[in-house]
Design a protein around this motif. Structure first.
Motif, short mmCIF file in Angstrom:
data_model
loop_
_atom_site.label_atom_id
_atom_site.label_comp_id
_atom_site.label_asym_id
_atom_site.label_seq_id
_atom_site.Cartn_x
_atom_site.Cartn_y
_atom_site.Cartn_z
N LEU A 10 0.83 -1.20 0.00
CA LEU A 10 0.00 0.00 0.00
C LEU A 10 0.87 1.26 0.00
CD1 LEU A 10 -2.92 1.10 0.15
CD2 LEU A 10 -2.65 1.16 2.65
N CYS A 11 1.92 1.25 0.79
CA CYS A 11 2.83 2.40 0.90
C CYS A 11 4.22 1.96 0.47
CB CYS A 11 2.88 2.92 2.34
SG CYS A 11 1.33 3.50 2.99
N GLY A 144 1.38 7.72 3.02
CA GLY A 144 0.08 7.38 3.57
C GLY A 144 -1.13 7.87 2.80
N GLY A 145 -0.94 8.75 1.80
CA GLY A 145 -2.04 9.10 0.92
C GLY A 145 -2.98 10.19 1.39
N LYS A 162 -5.63 9.48 -1.19
CA LYS A 162 -5.19 8.89 -2.46
C LYS A 162 -3.72 8.51 -2.33
CE LYS A 162 -4.75 9.47 -7.46
NZ LYS A 162 -5.35 8.13 -7.74
N GLN A 163 -3.43 7.23 -2.44
CA GLN A 163 -2.06 6.77 -2.29
C GLN A 163 -1.22 7.12 -3.53
OE1 GLN A 163 -0.84 5.59 0.42
NE2 GLN A 163 -2.77 5.32 1.52
N VAL A 236 -0.53 2.74 8.37
CA VAL A 236 -1.44 3.07 7.26
C VAL A 236 -2.01 1.81 6.63
CG1 VAL A 236 -1.57 4.10 4.96
CG2 VAL A 236 -0.37 5.30 6.79
N LYS A 237 -1.19 0.78 6.49
CA LYS A 237 -1.70 -0.47 5.91
C LYS A 237 -2.80 -1.06 6.79
CE LYS A 237 -0.43 -4.94 4.00
NZ LYS A 237 0.64 -5.92 3.70
N GLU A 240 -6.02 2.46 6.63
CA GLU A 240 -5.74 3.46 5.59
C GLU A 240 -6.58 4.72 5.74
OE1 GLU A 240 -5.59 3.96 0.71
OE2 GLU A 240 -6.53 2.19 1.61
#
Length: 364
Positions: A10-11, A144-145, A162-163, A236-237, A240
């Motif tokens: 994700l990150c 982290g988006g 938004k990542q 964050v994962k 999120e």
């Protein structure tokens, strides 16, 4: 320095001391795979003077520069506003950007937040890459988006999750920063020592190596950045959209955002002062012991964060805090330490906060 890849699916985070690997990635995306028709680099005037030429020299050495355009904004929090956002979107339209275009946010937290929000909303969303150039953005805002802009004195009231495709950190950029920007970044780094739940390991590292970290000793600053970035990516994962666990990353921010807006402080400086207030509130509420309070405040002071609390208008401060976007149902959501290297999420009334602040800091 060999490229270090960390984070998760994700990150995605890459750390280096040059832009060679980033140039290779952009060549693959833009030239070899033809994934993007246009690329716009969003930066600010300070970064343009100090870093931009070397940055694009690396990229254009192997990638067609004709596909790239640049937008340069004024530096500072004042640019994180609707007016600048509108100007940026208008530039995207002028450049003929499509849903197959790419944005590169090349700068500090303001550039990253603004460019990320523009990417999140232009044509209902296009891809972007974070290339942070400050400590604060490298350990926090570029991962982290979270994207967004301010409305008046109220921070990040308009935004989106938004990542980025990935975050590319070049630690060499830190050598161009003025002392106040470095200090601001240290405030965010210290935050992680309070929330990491690692039996005080990172807190001890920052305390024992404060001189080296402040002087940007290569080994020590890379270790600090990596620890923060890896921890944030993990949080964050797990959460999120900030429905629970991710809220701990806002430690120091409830009070800090209000201080930042009311007293024109740098973000990281405001966070450090916000942490001092949070620790004092936690002590008053009986959540922590005095020895832990003294120990952590001493760590903050080792990085030269001082403030005259006597000059604060506490009623004005509480009014700003009441507008914080993390509040709900009339309660104020506050992240407070509740054990060594551990924080919790607490609901407090504005009256309770005001009473504690007036008592603990002798506010007028």
């Amino acid at each position: 320095m060999k490229l270090i890849t960390t984070g998760n699916n994700l990150c995605r985070i890459m750390v280096s001391d040059e832009y060679t690997e980033l140039a290779n990635i952009l060549y693959e995306l833009v030239e070899r795979d033809q994934k993007y028709d246009k690329v716009v680099i969003v930066t600010d005037e300070n970064v343009e003077v100090n870093l931009y030429d070397d940055f694009v020299k690396s990229i254009f050495s192997i990638t067609n520069s004709k596909k790239f355009s640049k937008v340069c904004i004024k530096p500072g929090e004042e640019s994180k506003c609707l007016e600048t956002f509108n100007e940026l979107i208008s530039k995207f339209i002028d450049f003929g950007m499509s849903r197959k275009s790419l944005v590169i946010a090349f700068g500090g937290g303001v550039v990253g937040d603004l460019a990320g929000f523009a990417a999140a909303t232009y044509m209902r969303g296009i891809d972007y890459i974070q290339v942070p150039t400050t400590i604060l953005s490298q350990v926090d805002s570029a991962i982290g988006g979270k994207t967004g802009i301010d409305v008046g004195v109220y921070k990040n009231m308009i935004g989106a999750f938004k990542q980025p495709l990935f975050t590319y950190i070049n630690t060499e950029t830190l050598k161009t920063l003025p002392s106040d920007e470095l200090k601001s970044g240290f405030g965010e780094i210290i935050k992680y020592a309070a929330i990491m739940d690692d039996d005080g390991e990172f807190e001890k590292f920052l305390y024992d190596n404060s001189v080296e970290v402040k002087c940007l000793d290569n080994e020590k600053i890379i270790k600090a950045i990596m620890k923060c970035a890896e921890f944030k990516a993990r949080i964050v994962k797990a959460d999120e959209k900030e429905t629970g666990l991710r809220k701990i990353l806002n430690f120091g921010h409830t009070f800090g955002h209000a201080m930042e807006m009311e007293y024109s402080l740098k973000h990281g400086e405001a966070v450090a002062i916000g942490m001092k207030i949070a620790f004092r509130v936690a002590l008053a509420k009986g959540y922590i012991k005095k020895d832990y309070y003294d120990k952590f405040v001493e760590l903050i002071d080792k990085y030269d964060f001082e403030f005259d609390f006597g000059k604060i208008d506490v009623e004005r401060l509480v009014e700003i805090i009441k507008k914080d976007k993390k509040n709900s149902f009339g309660d104020i959501s506050v992240i407070l330490p509740d054990a060594s290297s551990c924080v919790g999420i607490f609901k407090m009334s504005s009256d309770d906060i005001e009473a504690i602040l007036k008592k603990e800091f002798n506010f007028m």
